[in-house]
Design a protein around this motif. Structure first.
Motif, PDB file in Angstrom:
ATOM      1  N   GLN A   1       0.882  -1.129  -0.081  1.00 54.52           N
ATOM      2  CA  GLN A   1       0.051   0.005   0.177  1.00 54.52           C
ATOM      3  C   GLN A   1       0.905   1.116  -0.071  1.00 54.52           C
ATOM      4  N   ILE A   2       1.843   1.236   0.708  1.00 51.92           N
ATOM      5  CA  ILE A   2       2.879   2.315   0.744  1.00 51.92           C
ATOM      6  C   ILE A   2       3.604   2.558  -0.422  1.00 51.92           C
ATOM      7  N   ASP A   3       3.989   1.342  -1.151  1.00 51.65           N
ATOM      8  CA  ASP A   3       4.655   1.589  -2.518  1.00 51.65           C
ATOM      9  C   ASP A   3       3.608   2.231  -3.418  1.00 51.65           C
ATOM     10  N   GLN A   4       2.648   1.738  -3.413  1.00 46.54           N
ATOM     11  CA  GLN A   4       1.350   2.419  -4.286  1.00 46.54           C
ATOM     12  C   GLN A   4       1.133   3.749  -4.180  1.00 46.54           C
ATOM     13  N   THR A   5       1.042   4.091  -2.857  1.00 39.88           N
ATOM     14  CA  THR A   5       0.818   5.464  -2.681  1.00 39.88           C
ATOM     15  C   THR A   5       2.135   6.376  -2.942  1.00 39.88           C
ATOM     16  N   LEU A   6       3.226   6.116  -2.738  1.00 43.79           N
ATOM     17  CA  LEU A   6       4.388   6.603  -3.201  1.00 43.79           C
ATOM     18  C   LEU A   6       4.525   6.739  -4.712  1.00 43.79           C
ATOM     19  N   ALA A   7       4.233   5.777  -5.562  1.00 40.31           N
ATOM     20  CA  ALA A   7       4.154   5.835  -6.749  1.00 40.31           C
ATOM     21  C   ALA A   7       3.233   7.008  -7.466  1.00 40.31           C
ATOM     22  N   ASP A   8       1.868   6.887  -6.598  1.00 33.70           N
ATOM     23  CA  ASP A   8       0.850   8.060  -6.966  1.00 33.70           C
ATOM     24  C   ASP A   8       1.457   9.389  -6.560  1.00 33.70           C
ATOM     25  N   LEU A   9       2.182   9.422  -5.603  1.00 33.92           N
ATOM     26  CA  LEU A   9       2.813  10.851  -5.328  1.00 33.92           C
ATOM     27  C   LEU A   9       3.774  11.125  -6.203  1.00 33.92           C
ATOM     28  N   HIS A  10       4.538  10.250  -6.760  1.00 35.12           N
ATOM     29  CA  HIS A  10       5.500  10.693  -7.658  1.00 35.12           C
ATOM     30  C   HIS A  10       4.783  11.089  -9.015  1.00 35.12           C
ATOM     31  N   ARG A  11       3.898  10.401  -9.401  1.00 35.15           N
ATOM     32  CA  ARG A  11       3.097  10.870 -10.619  1.00 35.15           C
ATOM     33  C   ARG A  11       2.413  12.240 -10.288  1.00 35.15           C
TER      34      ARG A  11
ATOM     35  N   ARG B   1      -3.952  24.117 -16.558  1.00 35.32           N
ATOM     36  CA  ARG B   1      -5.269  23.741 -16.050  1.00 35.32           C
ATOM     37  C   ARG B   1      -5.347  22.437 -16.270  1.00 35.32           C
ATOM     38  N   ARG B   2      -4.871  21.683 -17.348  1.00 40.33           N
ATOM     39  CA  ARG B   2      -5.211  20.257 -17.806  1.00 40.33           C
ATOM     40  C   ARG B   2      -4.393  19.566 -16.752  1.00 40.33           C
ATOM     41  N   ARG B   3      -3.236  20.053 -16.520  1.00 44.58           N
ATOM     42  CA  ARG B   3      -2.170  19.270 -15.707  1.00 44.58           C
ATOM     43  C   ARG B   3      -2.722  19.271 -14.195  1.00 44.58           C
ATOM     44  N   LEU B   4      -3.322  20.532 -13.656  1.00 48.07           N
ATOM     45  CA  LEU B   4      -3.685  20.745 -12.339  1.00 48.07           C
ATOM     46  C   LEU B   4      -5.006  19.718 -12.290  1.00 48.07           C
ATOM     47  N   ASN B   5      -5.779  19.664 -13.239  1.00 45.52           N
ATOM     48  CA  ASN B   5      -6.855  18.881 -13.153  1.00 45.52           C
ATOM     49  C   ASN B   5      -6.494  17.284 -13.031  1.00 45.52           C
ATOM     50  N   GLN B   6      -5.451  16.892 -13.638  1.00 44.38           N
ATOM     51  CA  GLN B   6      -4.859  15.469 -13.486  1.00 44.38           C
ATOM     52  C   GLN B   6      -4.399  15.296 -12.139  1.00 44.38           C
ATOM     53  N   ALA B   7      -3.603  16.245 -11.874  1.00 47.68           N
ATOM     54  CA  ALA B   7      -2.989  16.331 -10.336  1.00 47.68           C
ATOM     55  C   ALA B   7      -3.987  16.001  -9.274  1.00 47.68           C
ATOM     56  N   ASN B   8      -5.267  16.964  -9.351  1.00 50.25           N
ATOM     57  CA  ASN B   8      -6.324  16.859  -8.443  1.00 50.25           C
ATOM     58  C   ASN B   8      -6.976  15.663  -8.373  1.00 50.25           C
ATOM     59  N   GLU B   9      -7.227  14.943  -9.489  1.00 50.50           N
ATOM     60  CA  GLU B   9      -7.651  13.495  -9.446  1.00 50.50           C
ATOM     61  C   GLU B   9      -6.545  12.573  -8.884  1.00 50.50           C
ATOM     62  N   LYS B  10      -5.393  12.719  -9.061  1.00 46.68           N
ATOM     63  CA  LYS B  10      -4.237  11.863  -8.279  1.00 46.68           C
ATOM     64  C   LYS B  10      -4.517  12.280  -6.823  1.00 46.68           C
ATOM     65  N   MET B  11      -4.644  13.225  -6.360  1.00 45.29           N
ATOM     66  CA  MET B  11      -4.643  13.832  -5.189  1.00 45.29           C
ATOM     67  C   MET B  11      -6.086  13.175  -4.294  1.00 45.29           C
ATOM     68  N   ARG B  12      -6.785  12.937  -4.903  1.00 42.00           N
ATOM     69  CA  ARG B  12      -8.285  12.358  -4.616  1.00 42.00           C
ATOM     70  C   ARG B  12      -7.833  10.822  -4.269  1.00 42.00           C
ATOM     71  N   VAL B  13      -7.351  10.374  -5.258  1.00 42.03           N
ATOM     72  CA  VAL B  13      -6.978   8.616  -5.050  1.00 42.03           C
ATOM     73  C   VAL B  13      -5.854   8.757  -3.870  1.00 42.03           C
ATOM     74  N   ILE B  14      -5.189   9.381  -3.790  1.00 37.25           N
ATOM     75  CA  ILE B  14      -3.889   9.378  -2.669  1.00 37.25           C
ATOM     76  C   ILE B  14      -4.862   9.626  -1.451  1.00 37.25           C
ATOM     77  N   LYS B  15      -5.586  10.755  -1.282  1.00 37.59           N
ATOM     78  CA  LYS B  15      -6.454  10.829   0.003  1.00 37.59           C
ATOM     79  C   LYS B  15      -7.038   9.338   0.519  1.00 37.59           C
ATOM     80  N   GLU B  16      -7.791   8.672  -0.673  1.00 38.90           N
ATOM     81  CA  GLU B  16      -8.380   7.551  -0.211  1.00 38.90           C
ATOM     82  C   GLU B  16      -7.266   6.489   0.441  1.00 38.90           C
ATOM     83  N   GLU B  17      -6.143   6.542  -0.556  1.00 36.31           N
ATOM     84  CA  GLU B  17      -4.971   5.493   0.167  1.00 36.31           C
ATOM     85  C   GLU B  17      -4.470   5.644   1.335  1.00 36.31           C
ATOM     86  N   LEU B  18      -4.480   7.099   1.469  1.00 35.04           N
ATOM     87  CA  LEU B  18      -4.014   7.406   3.013  1.00 35.04           C
ATOM     88  C   LEU B  18      -4.907   7.311   4.032  1.00 35.04           C
TER      89      LEU B  18
END
Length: 135
Positions: free
Chosen positions: A10-20, A51-68
């Motif tokens: 789980q930590i490795d997955q979250t770290l990979a998402d954080l890197h992205r 804006r496109r990159r920010l939207n993509q980053a926001n989506e990743k942050m939502r996933v990371i929040k669930e992982e956290l």
């Protein structure tokens, strides 16, 4: 699979998402820099890409929040930072009222999010080392 191995996964997955997320935020920051200083020639184009990159980053942050949230349960008493939040910048403000103030404000938000991502990466790497040591 043992509990510690599952937590490590789980930590490795979250770290990979954080890197992205970090890569997406850095990309948004670069486009924001061009938007800030090349506004009159290509400003709308760079604003769109940012804006496109920010939207993509926001989506990743939502996933990371669930992982956290899942990791917090798995790690028990170890507190993980909740400082990383999706970037909220008005589309109207950033795209149509495109000026140095709105661009600077966006850049400041991206910089703050990058710091939160880096801080969380440090916390998770330390937690990973502790879990691996106890495995």
């Amino acid at each position: 699979m043992t509990r510690n191995k599952e937590v490590l996964r789980q930590i490795d997955q979250t770290l990979a998402d954080l890197h992205r997320t970090q890569k997406l935020l850095n990309s948004a920051r670069r486009f924001g820099f061009f938007d800030l200083f090349d506004g009159k020639d290509h400003g709308l184009f760079f604003s769109f890409l940012k804006r496109r990159r920010l939207n993509q980053a926001n989506e990743k942050m939502r996933v990371i929040k669930e992982e956290l949230d899942d990791l917090q349960v798995a790690l028990g008493d170890r507190a993980l930072s909740k400082a990383m939040k999706p970037i909220q910048v008005s589309w109207l403000w950033d795209m149509w009222l495109d000026n140095m103030i709105s661009d600077w404000y966006s850049q400041r938000k991206v910089k703050k999010s990058l710091k939160a991502v880096k801080d969380l990466q440090k916390q998770l790497k330390k937690a990973r080392a502790d879990v691996a040591k106890n495995a």
